[in-house]
Scaffold this active site. Sequence first.
Site, PDB file in Angstrom:
ATOM      1  N   ASN A   1       0.955  -1.338  -0.032  1.00 40.17           N
ATOM      2  CA  ASN A   1       0.020  -0.138   0.085  1.00 40.17           C
ATOM      3  C   ASN A   1       0.915   1.110  -0.021  1.00 40.17           C
ATOM      4  OD1 ASN A   1      -1.497   2.465   1.207  1.00 40.17           O
ATOM      5  ND2 ASN A   1      -3.017   0.879   1.574  1.00 40.17           N
TER       6      ASN A   1
ATOM      7  N   HIS B   1       1.008   6.117   1.724  1.00 42.48           N
ATOM      8  CA  HIS B   1       1.647   7.393   2.483  1.00 42.48           C
ATOM      9  C   HIS B   1       2.776   7.676   1.811  1.00 42.48           C
ATOM     10  CE1 HIS B   1      -1.067   6.666   5.573  1.00 42.48           C
ATOM     11  NE2 HIS B   1      -0.737   5.519   6.064  1.00 42.48           N
TER      12      HIS B   1
ATOM     13  N   HIS C   1      -5.628   3.679  -1.824  1.00 46.58           N
ATOM     14  CA  HIS C   1      -7.038   3.864  -1.356  1.00 46.58           C
ATOM     15  C   HIS C   1      -7.608   5.441  -1.933  1.00 46.58           C
ATOM     16  CE1 HIS C   1      -9.735   4.228   2.414  1.00 46.58           C
ATOM     17  NE2 HIS C   1     -10.417   4.587   1.314  1.00 46.58           N
TER      18      HIS C   1
ATOM     19  N   ARG D   1      -9.738   7.713  -1.157  1.00 41.58           N
ATOM     20  CA  ARG D   1     -10.672   8.403  -0.376  1.00 41.58           C
ATOM     21  C   ARG D   1     -11.496   9.651  -0.907  1.00 41.58           C
ATOM     22  NH1 ARG D   1     -10.407   7.832   5.037  1.00 41.58           N
ATOM     23  NH2 ARG D   1      -8.988   6.232   6.007  1.00 41.58           N
TER      24      ARG D   1
ATOM     25  N   ARG E   1      -7.108  12.848   0.298  1.00 43.07           N
ATOM     26  CA  ARG E   1      -6.168  13.359   1.588  1.00 43.07           C
ATOM     27  C   ARG E   1      -4.790  12.883   0.917  1.00 43.07           C
ATOM     28  NH1 ARG E   1      -7.306  10.145   6.853  1.00 43.07           N
ATOM     29  NH2 ARG E   1      -9.394  11.095   6.531  1.00 43.07           N
TER      30      ARG E   1
ATOM     31  N   GLU F   1      -8.695   0.146  -2.891  1.00 39.35           N
ATOM     32  CA  GLU F   1      -9.734   0.307  -1.589  1.00 39.35           C
ATOM     33  C   GLU F   1     -10.488   1.492  -1.711  1.00 39.35           C
ATOM     34  OE1 GLU F   1      -7.256   0.922   1.709  1.00 39.35           O
ATOM     35  OE2 GLU F   1      -6.002  -1.192   1.626  1.00 39.35           O
TER      36      GLU F   1
ATOM     37  N   THR G   1      -8.260   3.687   8.448  1.00 38.95           N
ATOM     38  CA  THR G   1      -9.441   2.819   8.363  1.00 38.95           C
ATOM     39  C   THR G   1      -9.548   2.300   9.745  1.00 38.95           C
ATOM     40  OG1 THR G   1      -9.092   2.390   6.137  1.00 38.95           O
ATOM     41  CG2 THR G   1     -10.543   1.172   7.244  1.00 38.95           C
TER      42      THR G   1
ATOM     43  N   GLU H   1     -10.843  -9.440   3.335  1.00 44.13           N
ATOM     44  CA  GLU H   1      -9.710  -9.100   4.131  1.00 44.13           C
ATOM     45  C   GLU H   1      -9.686  -8.960   5.332  1.00 44.13           C
ATOM     46  OE1 GLU H   1      -7.170  -6.056   1.908  1.00 44.13           O
ATOM     47  OE2 GLU H   1      -6.331  -5.299   3.919  1.00 44.13           O
TER      48      GLU H   1
ATOM     49  N   HIS I   1      -3.658  -4.528   8.119  1.00 44.41           N
ATOM     50  CA  HIS I   1      -3.754  -3.327   8.818  1.00 44.41           C
ATOM     51  C   HIS I   1      -2.729  -3.627   9.881  1.00 44.41           C
ATOM     52  CE1 HIS I   1      -5.312   0.384  10.360  1.00 44.41           C
ATOM     53  NE2 HIS I   1      -5.883   0.483   9.107  1.00 44.41           N
TER      54      HIS I   1
HETATM   55  N1  PXP Z   1      -5.949  -3.173   4.245  1.00 44.87           N
HETATM   56  C1  PXP Z   1      -6.653  -1.820   4.407  1.00 44.87           C
HETATM   57  C2  PXP Z   1      -8.120  -2.373   3.950  1.00 44.87           C
HETATM   58  C3  PXP Z   1      -6.541  -0.549   4.672  1.00 44.87           C
HETATM   59  O1  PXP Z   1      -7.416   0.177   4.796  1.00 44.87           O
HETATM   60  C4  PXP Z   1      -5.383  -0.556   4.899  1.00 44.87           C
HETATM   61  C5  PXP Z   1      -4.860   0.907   5.192  1.00 44.87           C
HETATM   62  O2  PXP Z   1      -4.809   1.818   4.428  1.00 44.87           O
HETATM   63  C6  PXP Z   1      -4.177  -1.581   5.118  1.00 44.87           C
HETATM   64  C7  PXP Z   1      -4.704  -2.780   4.503  1.00 44.87           C
HETATM   65  C8  PXP Z   1      -2.753  -1.326   5.374  1.00 44.87           C
HETATM   66  O3  PXP Z   1      -2.563  -1.031   6.680  1.00 44.87           O
HETATM   67  P1  PXP Z   1      -1.214  -0.558   7.182  1.00 44.87           P
HETATM   68  O4  PXP Z   1      -1.074   0.858   6.600  1.00 44.87           O
HETATM   69  O5  PXP Z   1      -1.548  -0.402   8.614  1.00 44.87           O
HETATM   70  O6  PXP Z   1      -0.309  -1.342   6.793  1.00 44.87           O
END
Ligand code: PXP
Length: 249
Positions: free
Chosen positions: A8, A11, A51, A53, A57, A78, A109, A159, A198
């Site tokens: 992901n 960030h 994601h 949003r 953001r 996402e 999330t 998931e 997550h």
């Molecule tokens: N899965 C989902 C559905 C999420 O919303 C997120 C956070 O954007 C992640 C995985 C990844 O989580 P993390 O950034 O804590 O690794």
Amino acid sequence: MSLHLGVNIDHVATLRQARYRTMLGAHNVEPSILQAALEAESAGAHSITIHLRADRRHIVDEDVYLLRREIGTMMNLEMGNTPEILGIALKVKPHFVCMVPENREEVTTEGGLDVLGQKDVLRASVSQLEANGTRVSMFIDPDLDQVRASAEIGASMIELHTGTFANELGEKRNHEAARLKAAAELGQSLGLQINAGHGLTTKNLAELFIVPHLSELNIGHSIVARSVFVGLRAAIQEMLEAMKGYTYA
Ligand code: PXP
């Protein structure tokens, strides 16, 4: 099949937006989301997760279209189940969509989607996306009723939300791992692909490995945080190395 890693990169976009939110077309905008995605792929990521949003953001619409064109692996989008974002997903045709709950004020999330409480609206979106060639996942807490509801509305995947597992320690973490295990077993028996994500890090992964049938982990924050010190490629390779300890797949 080995356990797959979806990286992901939201960030990376967070860092870009911290400086360039109001001037995204400018010549000096950095870091490049596309470069991050390509670097992640060349480090061994099996898919790129972003994601989009409602408040844009971090990831913005242009990122979604650009990555869909340019990446060589799979795109996992996402999204909250809103008409606006659904319309974009139907146009972009990502390989995967993961439906998540979305609140404007949240930092990230915060919990799983209540599939049980909104089966009809979710079923309608799932069927449009699946008919359009996108496999759909439900991001849910490890709750057996939510697993059943996800299968009932026609999702291909779930998931499992590992946030509580990640935030707790000791007995509470073991308890959450046991819930994840039960949810994965039920999901598998209902024909669902089981993913998780997550809050996962190279440090907490080993304790997750009691959970059977996992196909893919989606990991963002800890990889991007680690990349500040060792670079994105090394951070991803460290995660892939840690994932080799998983023997169920
Ligand atoms: N899965 C989902 C559905 C999420 O919303 C997120 C956070 O954007 C992640 C995985 C990844 O989580 P993390 O950034 O804590 O690794």
